[in-house]
Design a protein around this motif. Sequence first.
Motif, PDB file in Angstrom:
ATOM      1  N   LYS A 253       0.733  -1.207  -0.012  1.00 14.69           N
ATOM      2  CA  LYS A 253       0.056  -0.007   0.108  1.00 14.69           C
ATOM      3  C   LYS A 253       0.817   1.165  -0.071  1.00 14.69           C
TER       4      LYS A 253
ATOM      5  N   TYR B 299      -0.240   4.182   0.796  1.00 13.25           N
ATOM      6  CA  TYR B 299      -1.007   4.874   1.855  1.00 13.25           C
ATOM      7  C   TYR B 299      -1.497   4.337   2.915  1.00 13.25           C
TER       8      TYR B 299
ATOM      9  N   ILE C 280     -11.886   4.410   5.542  1.00 14.92           N
ATOM     10  CA  ILE C 280     -10.870   5.591   4.881  1.00 14.92           C
ATOM     11  C   ILE C 280     -10.931   6.554   5.568  1.00 14.92           C
TER      12      ILE C 280
ATOM     13  N   GLU D   8     -13.215  -1.827   7.851  1.00 13.85           N
ATOM     14  CA  GLU D   8     -12.291  -1.107   7.356  1.00 13.85           C
ATOM     15  C   GLU D   8     -12.643   0.354   6.832  1.00 13.85           C
TER      16      GLU D   8
ATOM     17  N   THR E 188      -8.721  10.934   2.033  1.00 16.31           N
ATOM     18  CA  THR E 188      -8.648  10.586   0.396  1.00 16.31           C
ATOM     19  C   THR E 188      -7.810  11.495  -0.231  1.00 16.31           C
TER      20      THR E 188
ATOM     21  N   ASN F 115      -4.171   5.093   4.874  1.00 18.31           N
ATOM     22  CA  ASN F 115      -5.190   6.060   5.033  1.00 18.31           C
ATOM     23  C   ASN F 115      -6.308   5.321   5.367  1.00 18.31           C
ATOM     24  N   THR F 116      -6.621   4.096   5.950  1.00 15.51           N
ATOM     25  CA  THR F 116      -7.509   3.394   6.311  1.00 15.51           C
ATOM     26  C   THR F 116      -7.293   3.089   7.907  1.00 15.51           C
TER      27      THR F 116
ATOM     28  N   TYR G 188      -0.423  10.731   5.596  1.00 15.54           N
ATOM     29  CA  TYR G 188      -1.024   9.263   5.461  1.00 15.54           C
ATOM     30  C   TYR G 188      -0.084   8.467   4.361  1.00 15.54           C
TER      31      TYR G 188
END
Length: 201
Positions: free
Chosen positions: A15, A17, A29, A27, A32, A19-20, A39
Motif C-alpha cells: 500500500k 498510503y 478510509i 475498514e 482521501t 489512510n485506513t 498518510y
Amino acid sequence: MKSPFAFIVKPVKGKRYNNTKEIGGIEFIISTSQEDHKYSNREAEVISLPLGYKGPIEVGNTLLVHHNVFKYYNNMKGKQVSGRSFFKDNLFFVEDEQFYMYKNKDGWNAHDKNCFVAPVDVEDSYIYKPISNEPLVGLVKFPNKYLISKGVNKGDRISFQPESEYEFNVDGEVLYRIFDHQITIKSVSYTHLTLPTTPYV
C-alpha cells in the motif's frame, strides 16, 4: 536486478498510503487526499541491494523512508503520476538520503546522521502551557553511532534546535527524526553532581 546506487523496494503491505483504520471489523478510509503526507506509507521492504553494497542492510529488511517516495501527484495536465522514485509495477528506488532507519531481526537502527527522539509530556509550571508536549525536549529512542560515541544513549533526555522535528509514526509511537548535529544538550541528573563542601565567600 540491481541498481548501481539505490535500494529497490516495495511498500510494506503493498500500500502506498496508510489512510485506513479498522473499527469494529470494518475498514474505514480516514483520508482521501493524495497530497497529505501524514498518510503516505513510510515503510519499505528491501527487494534488492545496490551493486557492491557492503553495509548492514539485507534483502527483506524494512526501511523508514521519506514521505514522498510512494506518493502520487497530479501533473500540470491534472493526470495522476508517480514521483521520481518510481521504477515499475510496485517497485521504487530509494537512495541513501531518502531513508532514516532500517529494521532487521534486532529491531530498528538509526541510519547515517539521523536519530529518533520521543516527545515528553508537558511539565508542570506556574505558567499555563496550551500544549501537550514539552517544546524542544525529548528522550532518545534510537541514537546513531556518532551520538553513542559522544555518550548520548537510548533513554537520555536531550534538547534540540527549534523546527528540527520531522514526525514519524514508528510501530504506533510518535517519534521525531532529528539530525545528530541538531541535538544541543544532554540533560544531567543533579543527583550525580558533586557539590562544593566549603561555602562561597
